[in-house]
Design an enzyme around this catalytic site. Structure first.
Site, short mmCIF file in Angstrom:
data_model
loop_
_atom_site.label_atom_id
_atom_site.label_comp_id
_atom_site.label_asym_id
_atom_site.label_seq_id
_atom_site.Cartn_x
_atom_site.Cartn_y
_atom_site.Cartn_z
N PRO A 128 -21.88 19.66 -27.77
CA PRO A 128 -22.49 19.00 -28.92
C PRO A 128 -23.09 17.66 -28.56
CG PRO A 128 -20.42 19.98 -29.56
CD PRO A 128 -20.53 20.16 -28.07
N CYS A 129 -24.22 17.33 -29.21
CA CYS A 129 -25.04 16.21 -28.74
C CYS A 129 -25.07 15.01 -29.69
CB CYS A 129 -26.48 16.71 -28.54
SG CYS A 129 -27.24 17.30 -30.08
N GLN A 130 -24.28 15.01 -30.78
CA GLN A 130 -24.43 13.94 -31.76
C GLN A 130 -24.21 12.56 -31.17
OE1 GLN A 130 -22.51 16.66 -32.03
NE2 GLN A 130 -22.30 17.34 -34.16
#
Length: 497
Positions: A128-130
């Site tokens: 995940p890239c948040q």
């Protein structure tokens, strides 16, 4: 004898990477198939399981096409094809990677895949890239007491590395946002740490290769920015820029690489080329949604734009044309295609399925009347100037009334996807309101449908997204473009034999 490789797909989303690798694996000279997909989101898992089930057949079952073509619910696959459905259930696991006990469970499947396939495995996925994305970092700065070093999302890539250590695949592909290149924790760049961990994984270690540039001839590691891939240079109708690292296990004989693994940049594919065969639709009205009411609202907005004192002449002409148009769109959803001959050559074969006679999930959402005017103006302006207008360029009566409109933070708030160019990056934000994803036709006054967004992401037309429409949008925006993944998969197989 051609070797067959088993694929482990982590943080799989709706299966963009997996679809590309699976399609490449169907070719007789590059056999690959997914052994395990891991994803946490409920609806993405449903989508993954459906696709896994369908791939267990040489040709998708007739009941699938009957349901899609007739617009009826999908049947119970467990009842019709119990063994195939059980395989799909086992292949796709709904798990939160990094949670207690999950690694130990997954390790059993990793060991099985490695042993059954004699080490011929490939690991793919994107943590995940948040925490790395520019938008996410901007939001985090506004959070009182936020400390980057305490945000576990910065370190989820380590779960990927942990699985890499256990599986020791022949190759891996890790994808993440461009912001990873500049993200910092503890005063240092996170990406250099990621590359160090990937390079030293598995005990044997990996050669880290860029896909869009030629790696250094001296065997040194490529510069961080060399791992950036611009999807629009590889046949994807979208300016999606992502960091993608390819690792080849160091005990696999090195192949001399004298040209980019993904080939030289291709001619860009435009938005219009991949969506203009889909039926013209009207948006909905958020209240009292009737065709006549919508058409009246659009004409009223068009007349207001055309009569505004300080308006671009080209925009005025388009607004007048819409105001006088007696044949404005009247349907909010359609299963018809206009003409598939519009599709560009390679993508026509990629999207199309001769068994499918309808467009899936091509339905619009509703908008308030003021947004119809904003969408109309933005699309008309983009048609004239081949760029979306900044918020400051909108007529005053179309300016949103929120307090922060002049801060500059919302300059691109109403952004049309210009017909003659690749789209901007399709993100999960498309699930919220569609303001950043306005259709280029001023007469349609709407945001993109799920199917149009899926086309920009290069999902095949027979790819069905499970869940309500908001969740379908979210899945599409979170995916890796399958057509790009297909090209990456072919490059990987050339290197590992």
């Amino acid at each position: 004898m051609t070797r067959k490789f088993a694929i482990i797909d982590l943080f799989a989303g709706p299966g963009g990477l997996g679809e590309g690798f699976s399609r490449a694996g169907c070719d007789t000279d590059t056999p690959m198939s997914i052994h395990l997909s891991v994803e946490m989101d409920d609806h993405a898992v449903q989508t993954l399981r459906l696709r896994s089930f369908l791939r267990s057949f040489d040709t998708f079952p007739p009941e699938y096409y009957e349901a899609l073509n007739n617009g009826t619910p999908l049947p119970s696959w467990k009842d019709l094809y119990p063994s195939n459905w059980e395989l799909a259930q086992n292949e796709v696991r709904q798990r939160v990677l990094g949670a207690d006990g999950v690694f130990e469970e997954i390790a059993v499947e990793l060991d099985k895949a490695r042993e059954v396939n004699h080490g011929d495995t490939i690991l793919i996925g994107g943590p995940p890239c948040q925490a790395y994305s520019l938008a996410g970092r901007s939001r985090n700065k506004g959070k009182q007491g936020y400390v980057a070093e305490e945000d576990d999302r910065h370190y989820l890539y380590r779960e990927y590395v942990r699985i890499l250590d256990r599986l020791v695949p022949a190759a891996f592909v890790m994808e993440n946002v461009k912001g990873m290149l500049s993200s910092k924790v503890d005063g240092g760049g996170i990406f250099s740490r990621v590359l160090d961990d990937l390079e030293n994984a598995g005990g044997i270690g990996y050669r880290l290769l860029p896909l869009a540039t030629i790696p250094p001839a001296d065997g040194q590691r490529a510069d961080g920015r060399d791992f950036l891939i611009r999807a629009e240079q590889h046949g994807v109708p979208q300016a999606r820029h992502r960091v993608i690292v390819l690792g080849i296990r160091k005990d696999i004989p090195a192949t001399e690489i004298t040209s980019p693994l993904l080939g030289d940049p291709a001619e860009p594919v435009s938005v219009a080329e991949v969506i203009k065969d889909l039926w013209q639709l009207r948006s909905g009205l958020s209240r009292q949604d009737e065709t006549s009411a919508w058409q009246s609202a659009v004409r009223a907005q068009a007349e207001a734009i055309a009569s505004y004192g300080n308006i671009d002449r080209g925009v005025r002409d388009i607004a007048l044309q819409v105001a006088r148009d007696e044949a404005l769109p009247c349907e909010r959803q359609s299963r018809r295609f206009l003409n598939s001959e519009y599709l560009p050559g390679d993508l026509k074969a990629w999207f199309s399925d001769d068994h499918l006679s309808c467009a899936l999930q091509h339905e619009t959402r509703g908008h308030i009347p003021d947004d119809l005017g904003r969408y109309l103006f933005s699309a008309a302006y983009a048609q004239v100037h081949e760029r979306a207008p900044k918020l400051s360029e909108f007529p005053d009566f179309l300016q949103p009334r929120h307090r922060n409109r002049s801060s500059g933070d919302f300059a691109d708030r109403f952004r049309t996807q210009v017909a003659t160019r690749p789209s901007t990056t399709v993100t999960s934000h498309i699930s919220k309101d569609g303001h950043y994803f306005i259709h280029p036709d001023p007469a349609q006054c709407r945001s993109l449908t799920v199917r149009e967004a899926a086309r920009l992401q290069t999902f095949p037309d027979n790819y069905f997204f499970c869940g309500p429409r908001t969740k379908q949008y979210h899945q599409v925006g979170n995916a890796v473009p399958p057509y790009l993944a297909y090209q990456i998969a072919k490059a990987v197989r050339r290197l590992i034999g």
